[in-house]
Design an enzyme around this catalytic site. Sequence first.
Site, PDB file in Angstrom:
ATOM      1  CD  GLU A  44      36.510  39.970  49.247  1.00 41.67           C
ATOM      2  OE1 GLU A  44      37.710  40.268  49.393  1.00 41.67           O
ATOM      3  OE2 GLU A  44      36.133  38.900  48.705  1.00 41.67           O
ATOM      4  CG  ASN A  96      31.757  52.283  42.056  1.00 39.89           C
ATOM      5  OD1 ASN A  96      31.911  52.109  43.254  1.00 39.89           O
ATOM      6  ND2 ASN A  96      32.378  53.235  41.390  1.00 39.89           N
ATOM      7  CG  ASP A 118      43.216  52.580  45.881  1.00 40.16           C
ATOM      8  OD1 ASP A 118      44.002  53.278  46.549  1.00 40.16           O
ATOM      9  OD2 ASP A 118      43.180  52.617  44.640  1.00 40.16           O
ATOM     10  CD  GLU A 193      43.482  36.409  44.783  1.00 41.93           C
ATOM     11  OE1 GLU A 193      42.767  35.749  44.016  1.00 41.93           O
ATOM     12  OE2 GLU A 193      43.021  37.257  45.586  1.00 41.93           O
TER      13      GLU A 193
END
Length: 216
Positions: A44, A96, A118, A193
């Site tokens: 992930e 990263n 994002d 979440e």
Amino acid sequence: MRLRNKPWAKPLIEENPQYVVTEPAELRGKWQSRFAQKQPLYIEVGMGKGRFIVEMAKKYPERNFIGIEMQTVATGIALKKQLEAQLPNLQFICANGSGLTEFFEKNEVSGIYLNFSDPWPKKRTEKRRLTYKSFLAQYEEVMCAEGHLEFKTDNRGLFEYSLVSMNNYGMEFDQVWLDLHQTPDLVDNVMTEYEEKFSQKGQPIYKLEAHFKTSK
């Protein structure tokens, strides 16, 4: 979303190198050595606080999982979950996630999850979107021929962009959901979440599953 600094997070990560890798390039091609058993590897990219990847590792003990997250605090929160669960098929990378080809060898990964990434909505930040063509090229490089990619978001603009980007890249779609939680036959869905939060507010959750056409 950047989390507030938690002074305990970095020390906790440093105290548990058995679960968290901070120099992932050193394990390129050798990730199976981090797990109790050699099994198909799923990653992930941008795991956040780790709910999804932890629950996936519980649900599918016949698979190995790695959650990648660049934020130290988020990784620390995910690590707390793993310290409680002690799952032998789960590892974390605190780095990263833009350098996947530096972390994994060709064909080393069986599947990739992108959850609520994002959106980087401005045109000048397009190249940062995790479904931009340069990222797709990395996914194709590290995934085995039969591997697949799953992508979830609440952002319609990012979802539409991703559909176009993947189509232009030459990927094939296995399934597309425009309102995942309104699907009558929805089964085996593991929520993040964000997904729980947004779906409870009635916001549609968009999802796709896709694979690369070309065989290697």
